[in-house]
Enzyme design. Structure first.
Site, short mmCIF file in Angstrom:
data_model
loop_
_atom_site.label_atom_id
_atom_site.label_comp_id
_atom_site.label_asym_id
_atom_site.label_seq_id
_atom_site.Cartn_x
_atom_site.Cartn_y
_atom_site.Cartn_z
CB SER A 145 31.57 70.14 30.43
OG SER A 145 30.56 70.90 31.08
CE1 TYR A 158 33.54 68.40 35.06
CE2 TYR A 158 32.33 70.31 34.22
CZ TYR A 158 32.54 68.94 34.25
OH TYR A 158 31.76 68.11 33.48
P1 NDP Z 1 29.78 59.30 36.26
O1 NDP Z 1 30.44 59.76 37.51
O2 NDP Z 1 28.34 58.93 36.30
O3 NDP Z 1 30.62 58.09 35.61
C1 NDP Z 1 32.03 58.23 35.54
C2 NDP Z 1 32.66 56.93 35.06
O4 NDP Z 1 34.08 57.08 35.03
C3 NDP Z 1 32.39 55.76 35.99
O5 NDP Z 1 32.40 54.57 35.23
C4 NDP Z 1 33.58 55.82 36.94
O6 NDP Z 1 33.80 54.58 37.59
C5 NDP Z 1 34.71 56.18 35.97
N1 NDP Z 1 35.84 56.89 36.60
C6 NDP Z 1 35.78 58.02 37.33
N2 NDP Z 1 37.01 58.39 37.74
C7 NDP Z 1 37.87 57.46 37.27
C8 NDP Z 1 39.28 57.28 37.36
N3 NDP Z 1 40.06 58.14 38.05
N4 NDP Z 1 39.85 56.21 36.74
C9 NDP Z 1 39.07 55.34 36.05
N5 NDP Z 1 37.74 55.45 35.93
C10 NDP Z 1 37.14 56.50 36.53
O7 NDP Z 1 30.02 60.54 35.23
P2 NDP Z 1 29.23 61.01 33.91
O8 NDP Z 1 28.87 59.87 33.06
O9 NDP Z 1 28.21 61.99 34.31
O10 NDP Z 1 30.40 61.86 33.22
C11 NDP Z 1 31.22 61.38 32.20
C12 NDP Z 1 31.91 62.57 31.54
O11 NDP Z 1 30.91 63.48 31.07
C13 NDP Z 1 32.80 63.37 32.50
O12 NDP Z 1 33.97 63.76 31.83
C14 NDP Z 1 31.95 64.59 32.83
O13 NDP Z 1 32.73 65.71 33.15
C15 NDP Z 1 31.21 64.78 31.52
N6 NDP Z 1 29.98 65.58 31.67
C16 NDP Z 1 28.92 65.12 32.40
C17 NDP Z 1 27.78 65.89 32.53
C18 NDP Z 1 26.60 65.44 33.33
O14 NDP Z 1 25.68 66.26 33.55
N7 NDP Z 1 26.51 64.20 33.77
C19 NDP Z 1 27.69 67.22 31.90
C20 NDP Z 1 28.86 67.60 31.16
C21 NDP Z 1 29.95 66.80 31.06
P3 NDP Z 1 34.56 54.52 39.06
O15 NDP Z 1 34.03 55.66 39.87
O16 NDP Z 1 34.20 53.17 39.58
O17 NDP Z 1 36.02 54.65 38.75
#
Ligand code: NDP
Length: 256
Positions: A145, A158
């Site tokens: 990020s 974070y």
């Molecule tokens: P979302 O919350 O939209 O999606 C996260 C995904 O990961 C889902 O498929 C979720 O499914 C899965 N997930 C979450 N926790 C777990 C876990 N403990 N075990 C297995 N699966 C898990 O997030 P984003 O797509 O926005 O983010 C993805 C990455 O990008 C993250 O690392 C985030 O920090 C990073 N990021 C995002 C930004 C943004 O603005 N969106 C900006 C900067 C970085 P489920 O909940 O069903 O497990």
């Protein structure tokens, strides 16, 4: 010329049911990779798998909680047997956030965020190393990020988890270069996903985000997955140890 193809390659994308991970699964599969993904919700995962199969993508999936050591171990066992001990691509995408002032984080919140964002990706690298090495050509991409690059008000734990990820990117790039494994990190600014939906639904918040962004809008998951795919393609074979921001120019903006 195989420089722009992932045909014959295998990939693990963590957290592929929504947001950035979902876009990365489709991007890598579109370039010809066979992909395994995971999430914590069986039904949502099944729906994604059906959809991908109808689009002709070769994707499998399993349920796991990556904040737990056992979940990570099980996932890598599944991947190892599905891909016969070879993994070309590891995308450490799972991550989450809990925003609050630094002094308000409980010990449990600190541990949960570090386990989900940092420890899980570090441990998956440990578990995947021999699979990446035996594939002959490996690429690891961390979804970090901009919070690990510059100071933003998204929460200190974070930010620390992403900063740690960025340093591990540099170390592994050097340590694993001899195994022909490249390691890079992609650092997004606000991307429209379920993780930040509530924040961006607040008009004042969104306007503030956009005002800091030279391109004057937030990003879409596909604008991150394209760079992730590039970093996995043979076309990027001389790029390793880099932290690349996908941010509409936010991190270089002084005054605009
Ligand atoms: P979302 O919350 O939209 O999606 C996260 C995904 O990961 C889902 O498929 C979720 O499914 C899965 N997930 C979450 N926790 C777990 C876990 N403990 N075990 C297995 N699966 C898990 O997030 P984003 O797509 O926005 O983010 C993805 C990455 O990008 C993250 O690392 C985030 O920090 C990073 N990021 C995002 C930004 C943004 O603005 N969106 C900006 C900067 C970085 P489920 O909940 O069903 O497990």
């Amino acid at each position: 010329d195989g420089r722009w193809s992932l045909q014959g390659m295998t990939a693990l994308v963590t957290g592929g049911t929504r947001g950035i991970g979902h876009a990365v699964v489709e991007e890598l599969a579109g370039f010809g990779a066979v992909v395994h993904t995971c999430s914590r919700k069986q039904e949502e995962l099944n729906a994604c798998l059906r959809d991908w199969s109808s689009k002709g993508f070769r994707v499998t999936g399993s349920v796991c909680d990556l904040s737990l050591r056992e979940g990570r171990q099980n996932l890598m066992d599944t991947v190892s047997s599905a891909f016969h001990g070879n993994l070309n691509i590891l995308i450490n995408n799972v991550g989450t956030n809990k925003r609050k002032p630094t002094i308000d984080y409980t010990a449990e919140e600190f541990s949960f965020l570090m386990a989900t964002n940092f420890e899980s990706s570090y441990h998956l690298c440990q578990l995947a190393h021999h699979l990446l090495k035996s594939s002959g050509m490996g690429s690891v991409v961390f979804i970090s990020s901009v919070a690990g690059v510059v100071a933003i008000n998204s929460g200190t734990v974070y930010a620390a988890s992403k900063g740690a990820m960025n340093q591990v990117t540099k170390n592994l790039a050097c340590e694993w270069a001899k195994d022909n494994i490249r390691v890079n990190s992609v650092a997004p600014w606000y991307i429209r996903t379920s993780l930040v939906k509530e924040l961006l639904d607040d008009e004042v918040f969104e306007r503030n985000v956009i005002s800091r962004t030279p391109l004057k809008r937030v990003g879409e998951p596909k604008e991150v997955s394209s760079l992730v795919a590039f970093l996995c393609l043979p076309a990027s074979s001389y790029i390793t140890g880099q932290i690349i921001s996908v941010d509409g120019g936010m991190t270089v903006n002084g005054f605009y």
